[in-house]
Design an enzyme around this catalytic site. Structure first.
Site, mmCIF file in Angstrom:
data_model
loop_
_atom_site.group_PDB
_atom_site.id
_atom_site.type_symbol
_atom_site.label_atom_id
_atom_site.label_comp_id
_atom_site.label_asym_id
_atom_site.label_seq_id
_atom_site.Cartn_x
_atom_site.Cartn_y
_atom_site.Cartn_z
ATOM 1 N N ARG A 22 0.891 -1.179 -0.096
ATOM 2 C CA ARG A 22 -0.075 0.100 -0.013
ATOM 3 C C ARG A 22 0.807 1.253 0.013
ATOM 4 O O ARG A 22 0.721 2.269 -0.679
ATOM 5 C CB ARG A 22 -0.921 -0.052 1.447
ATOM 6 C CG ARG A 22 -2.058 0.844 0.892
ATOM 7 C CD ARG A 22 -3.393 0.860 2.162
ATOM 8 N NE ARG A 22 -3.812 -0.494 1.771
ATOM 9 C CZ ARG A 22 -4.916 -1.000 2.595
ATOM 10 N NH1 ARG A 22 -5.077 -0.466 3.856
ATOM 11 N NH2 ARG A 22 -5.251 -2.019 2.159
ATOM 12 N N THR A 75 -11.825 -0.329 12.609
ATOM 13 C CA THR A 75 -12.089 -0.835 13.727
ATOM 14 C C THR A 75 -13.339 -1.817 13.289
ATOM 15 O O THR A 75 -14.489 -1.348 13.537
ATOM 16 C CB THR A 75 -12.493 0.148 14.781
ATOM 17 O OG1 THR A 75 -13.218 1.209 14.179
ATOM 18 C CG2 THR A 75 -11.265 1.064 15.549
ATOM 19 N N PRO A 76 -12.981 -3.031 12.664
ATOM 20 C CA PRO A 76 -14.315 -3.493 12.070
ATOM 21 C C PRO A 76 -15.069 -4.172 13.382
ATOM 22 O O PRO A 76 -14.512 -4.129 14.430
ATOM 23 C CB PRO A 76 -13.587 -4.622 11.199
ATOM 24 C CG PRO A 76 -12.301 -4.876 11.882
ATOM 25 C CD PRO A 76 -11.916 -3.431 12.380
ATOM 26 N N GLU A 150 -13.396 11.970 12.638
ATOM 27 C CA GLU A 150 -13.415 12.696 11.408
ATOM 28 C C GLU A 150 -14.824 12.539 10.899
ATOM 29 O O GLU A 150 -15.327 11.467 10.852
ATOM 30 C CB GLU A 150 -12.408 11.699 10.461
ATOM 31 C CG GLU A 150 -12.409 12.329 9.190
ATOM 32 C CD GLU A 150 -11.989 13.697 9.010
ATOM 33 O OE1 GLU A 150 -11.068 14.138 9.453
ATOM 34 O OE2 GLU A 150 -12.946 14.674 8.538
ATOM 35 N N LYS A 205 -19.202 11.471 17.455
ATOM 36 C CA LYS A 205 -19.110 11.074 16.502
ATOM 37 C C LYS A 205 -19.989 9.547 16.103
ATOM 38 O O LYS A 205 -20.748 9.547 14.845
ATOM 39 C CB LYS A 205 -17.592 10.221 16.258
ATOM 40 C CG LYS A 205 -17.144 9.461 15.136
ATOM 41 C CD LYS A 205 -17.365 10.260 13.871
ATOM 42 C CE LYS A 205 -17.240 9.265 12.690
ATOM 43 N NZ LYS A 205 -17.225 9.907 11.191
ATOM 44 N N GLY A 256 -31.149 1.761 0.146
ATOM 45 C CA GLY A 256 -30.623 1.227 1.721
ATOM 46 C C GLY A 256 -29.012 1.957 1.606
ATOM 47 O O GLY A 256 -28.270 1.728 0.873
ATOM 48 N N PHE A 257 -28.791 2.396 2.828
ATOM 49 C CA PHE A 257 -27.537 3.010 3.294
ATOM 50 C C PHE A 257 -26.242 1.841 3.160
ATOM 51 O O PHE A 257 -26.792 0.763 3.697
ATOM 52 C CB PHE A 257 -27.351 3.916 4.424
ATOM 53 C CG PHE A 257 -27.734 3.016 5.615
ATOM 54 C CD1 PHE A 257 -26.736 2.339 6.216
ATOM 55 C CD2 PHE A 257 -28.870 3.257 6.296
ATOM 56 C CE1 PHE A 257 -27.165 1.498 7.454
ATOM 57 C CE2 PHE A 257 -29.080 2.589 7.551
ATOM 58 C CZ PHE A 257 -28.251 1.995 8.150
ATOM 59 N N CYS A 261 -19.185 2.827 7.585
ATOM 60 C CA CYS A 261 -19.318 3.288 9.062
ATOM 61 C C CYS A 261 -20.821 3.169 9.526
ATOM 62 O O CYS A 261 -20.978 2.937 10.729
ATOM 63 C CB CYS A 261 -18.994 4.836 9.213
ATOM 64 S SG CYS A 261 -17.151 4.794 8.943
ATOM 65 N N PHE A 262 -21.790 3.582 8.816
ATOM 66 C CA PHE A 262 -23.083 3.796 9.417
ATOM 67 C C PHE A 262 -23.661 2.390 10.218
ATOM 68 O O PHE A 262 -23.916 2.523 11.410
ATOM 69 C CB PHE A 262 -23.976 4.064 8.301
ATOM 70 C CG PHE A 262 -24.271 5.268 8.001
ATOM 71 C CD1 PHE A 262 -23.495 6.292 8.194
ATOM 72 C CD2 PHE A 262 -25.175 5.954 6.886
ATOM 73 C CE1 PHE A 262 -23.422 7.495 7.808
ATOM 74 C CE2 PHE A 262 -24.964 6.958 6.601
ATOM 75 C CZ PHE A 262 -24.327 8.238 6.902
ATOM 76 N N LYS A 264 -21.999 -0.143 11.167
ATOM 77 C CA LYS A 264 -20.740 -0.361 12.397
ATOM 78 C C LYS A 264 -20.898 0.530 13.674
ATOM 79 O O LYS A 264 -21.099 0.051 14.488
ATOM 80 C CB LYS A 264 -19.354 -0.343 11.676
ATOM 81 C CG LYS A 264 -18.365 -0.571 12.776
ATOM 82 C CD LYS A 264 -17.034 -0.423 12.090
ATOM 83 C CE LYS A 264 -16.700 0.923 11.570
ATOM 84 N NZ LYS A 264 -15.736 1.855 12.291
#
Ligand code: UGA
Length: 457
Positions: A22, A75-76, A150, A205, A256-257, A261-262, A264
């Site tokens: 990466r 952070t899964p 963030e 957050k 659907g979103f 992040c949402f 999780k």
């Protein structure tokens, strides 16, 4: 970090990662190879790289020489053990804190940039403090821990960072908080920099994402009601969005979103609420995710119904696989569940997306794509399958339906007259993103359905 480097020429920013490949791609002179597709990011990197922005795998040296360290790892959601399916896996955050504890020199400000469950700062603080306990006073290093979540959204990240609604800094030492605030003051007005305690910052957050997701589930639930009653969800959104207390943003009904992040973050909130023995709070937020799952399945069920109850051997063009336009990110994209459902029903999917790689789709669907020759042979088996189609014009060949799942601009410019000539008859256009012109589709002799439109049912 690239934007901080761009806005603060006097600050040296070094992005470090254990993933050598990466880092190599971030240093590649071919900017199309940057690991993330984000409009405008390549320009920022072009301006700053090797001036005051570096990408490196030398973690030890860079921790030792830094005054401020941003922990920005994923952070899964935990897949096993306590809190599986809801709590965040903090393995990476913890290992970053341990690395910092070992290599930092002098005083270091450690900033949580990853989205974290409330009170994670405490974990970081504990690790950092414990690391110093056995040292002589002369060898001891010191730390401050800050939370600086963030709020950027993918696809508009550079603009969101350059013109943020607010910057949030949580902490308990005003000197450290001001040091971080001072960086943002290079381009953000003082009034937009909010200072809170650590826990408020972490919770704000999660709450911001939960509120945004909740709006989408709310409007998606209303879209189903619109279809049942003859109302139009776009008109309902406009009507309620003009109320300044409600506001017009995040009222677009879609498939659907998705996004990393949402879901999780809401599940994190659910876990926290249960942990603190607040079951009613937990079930309130859980229902936002339940509605989203139901809504994604509703879209695929509806397609089966419209196509005479069976998709076996029917070809469907899928337009868009990323979770929203202007990103190649497919994490939690509604397209994943919807495509899986359609394949399960026996459909042959022709998938198009301007930015998502075929390998990523293969991973998401957990199924290899087929090549054209195979289609002819497999066609008789009634098994669902998929292939990737590179050119948008080629996606319509012999299909029974088109399903738009991502709002890429190109999809609003499709010439339905010429597309319909390639499609089988009768053929359908299902628009889950409200991007196509209804009249153009109908004039081209195609059946039309769009999300939340009672008149097209
Ligand atoms: C979201 C938040 O918007 C950011 O503020 C936050 O920083 C970020 O998560 C994060 O925590 O990382 P992002 O996931 O990039 O940003 O994308 P959004 O623009 O919020 O969209 C999320 C999903 O909701 C997408 O699938 C999008 O298509 C969908 N959406 C959005 C709708 O269905 N309708 C809308 O009106 C808006």
């Amino acid at each position: 970090m690239a934007v901080i480097a761009d806005k603060c020429p006097d600050i040296n920013v070094v992005v470090v990662d254990i993933n050598k490949n990466r880092i190599k791609l971030w240093n590649d002179n071919d900017y199309s190879k940057l690991p993330i597709y984000e409009p405008g990011l390549d320009d920022v990197i072009r301006r700053c790289r090797n001036n005051n922005l570096w990408f490196s795998t030398d973690i030890k040296e860079n921790i030792a020489t830094s005054d401020m360290i941003f922990i920005s790892v994923n952070t899964p959601t935990k897949t096993k053990g306590v809190g599986a399916g809801e709590a965040s896996n903090l393995k990476w955050v913890e290992s970053c804190a341990r690395e910092v504890a070992i290599h930092a020199k002098g005083h270091t400000i450690v900033v949580e940039k990853s989205t974290l469950p409330v009170r994670t700062a405490e974990v970081i603080k504990n690790i950092l403090e414990a690391s110093q306990a056995k040292k002589n006073n002369s060898e001891k290093n010191s730390f401050d821990v800050l939370s600086n979540p963030e709020f950027l959204a993918e696809g508009s990240a550079i603009r969101d960072l350059e013109y943020p609604d607010r910057v949030l800094i949580g902490g308990d030492n005003p000197i450290a908080m001001n040091a971080l605030g001072g960086i943002y003051e290079n381009w953000v007005k003082k009034e937009k920099i909010l200072y809170t305690n650590l826990w408020s910052s972490e919770l704000a957050k999660l709450t911001a994402n939960a509120f945004l997701a909740q709006r989408i589930s709310s409007i998606n639930s209303i879209s189903a009601l619109c279809e049942a009653t003859g109302a139009d969800v776009r008109e309902v959104s406009r009507a309620i969005g003009t109320d300044h207390r409600i506001g017009s943003k995040f009222l677009d009904s879609g498939p659907g979103f998705g996004g990393s992040c949402f879901k999780k973050d809401i599940l994190n909130l659910v876990y926290l609420s249960k942990y603190f023995k607040l079951p009613e709070v937990a079930s309130f937020w859980e229902s936002v995710v339940t509605l989203n799952n139901w809504h994604q399945n509703r879209v695929s069920r509806l397609i089966v119904e419209k196509l005479f109850g069976t998709l076996s051997c029917k070809k469907i063009a899928i337009l868009g696989f990323s979770f929203k336009a202007n990103t190649n990110d497919t994490r939690e994209s509604a397209a994943i569940q919807i495509c899986k459902n359609l394949i399960e029903e026996g459909a042959i999917l022709h998938i198009h997306d301007p930015k998502v790689d075929v390998k990523q789709i293969e991973k998401d669907l957990n199924m290899k794509p087929i090549i054209d020759e195979e289609v002819k042979n497999l066609n008789k088996t009634n098994l669902g399958m998929w292939k990737m189609v590179k050119n948008l014009e080629d996606v319509f060949e012999e299909i029974d339906a088109t399903l738009i799942l991502t709002e890429w601009e190109d999809y609003s410019k499709i010439n339905w007259q010429s597309a319909s000539k390639k499609m089988r008859s009768p053929s359908w256009v299902f628009d889950s993103r409200s991007v196509v012109n209804q009249k153009n589709v109908i004039d081209a002799g195609l059946n039309f359905w769009r999300i939340g439109d009672g008149s097209s049912n």
